[in-house]
Design an enzyme around this catalytic site. Structure first.
Site, PDB file in Angstrom:
ATOM      1  N   CYS A  26      12.288  39.422  15.166  1.00 23.35           N
ATOM      2  CA  CYS A  26      11.286  38.441  14.739  1.00 23.35           C
ATOM      3  C   CYS A  26      11.085  38.420  13.223  1.00 23.35           C
ATOM      4  O   CYS A  26      10.344  37.577  12.714  1.00 23.35           O
ATOM      5  CB  CYS A  26       9.959  38.692  15.454  1.00 23.35           C
ATOM      6  SG  CYS A  26      10.050  38.352  17.221  1.00 23.35           S
ATOM      7  N   HIS A  70       6.789  21.037  14.609  1.00 23.91           N
ATOM      8  CA  HIS A  70       8.053  20.838  13.896  1.00 23.91           C
ATOM      9  C   HIS A  70       7.923  21.228  12.426  1.00 23.91           C
ATOM     10  O   HIS A  70       8.369  20.515  11.528  1.00 23.91           O
ATOM     11  CB  HIS A  70       8.558  19.396  14.064  1.00 23.91           C
ATOM     12  CG  HIS A  70       9.116  19.152  15.427  1.00 23.91           C
ATOM     13  ND1 HIS A  70       8.311  18.856  16.507  1.00 23.91           N
ATOM     14  CD2 HIS A  70      10.380  19.191  15.889  1.00 23.91           C
ATOM     15  CE1 HIS A  70       9.079  18.710  17.581  1.00 23.91           C
ATOM     16  NE2 HIS A  70      10.333  18.912  17.240  1.00 23.91           N
ATOM     17  N   GLU A 109       4.072  32.009  23.392  1.00 29.90           N
ATOM     18  CA  GLU A 109       5.294  31.761  22.618  1.00 29.90           C
ATOM     19  C   GLU A 109       6.523  31.762  23.508  1.00 29.90           C
ATOM     20  O   GLU A 109       7.561  31.251  23.119  1.00 29.90           O
ATOM     21  CB  GLU A 109       5.432  32.766  21.486  1.00 29.90           C
ATOM     22  CG  GLU A 109       5.572  34.198  21.919  1.00 29.90           C
ATOM     23  CD  GLU A 109       5.635  35.152  20.744  1.00 29.90           C
ATOM     24  OE1 GLU A 109       6.673  35.826  20.619  1.00 29.90           O
ATOM     25  OE2 GLU A 109       4.679  35.222  19.956  1.00 29.90           O
TER      26      GLU A 109
END
Length: 119
Positions: A26, A70, A109
């Protein structure tokens, strides 16, 4: 009479977690299809028969979601370290200004992970 409503949203965003060691996956740029659930609690309007119009919730959230959908979350002010926990708090703090009956924001997530603020 109090009711609890939930409104679901989904955004697609990229992020990296800058405080993790370079060996952690991550720490590198990656993306998620974040599922966001708002929980609102309020009194039933006896004339209309609802607490709040779901369309009104969507209208309040549209400009906020435009800031993070986005996008690279690290580039959004206040999300420089965009963990799911901090994203949930960021959304809660921003959305509560226009949705005072908001009691919780949950962020998933992945289909297997989710956090909520406040707990």
């Amino acid at each position: 009479m109090k009711f609890e409503l939930k409104q679901h949203f989904q955004i697609e965003s990229a992020r990296f977690l800058p405080h993790l060691p370079p060996s952690h996956p991550c720490s590198r740029m990656h993306g998620h299809s974040f599922k966001i659930v708002l929980t609102l609690v309020g009194d039933l309007d006896p004339k209309i028969g609802w607490v709040i119009d779901y369309n009104d919730i969507q209208a309040h959230m549209k400009p906020l979601l435009a800031l993070i959908d986005h996008r690279v979350l690290n580039e959004v002010e206040g999300l420089e370290n965009p963990t799911s926990e901090l994203l949930a708090k960021w959304i809660f703090d921003k959305a509560r200004a226009s949705l005072p009956m908001l009691t919780r924001v949950s962020v998933a997530e992945t289909p297997l992970t989710e956090c909520s603020y406040p707990a």
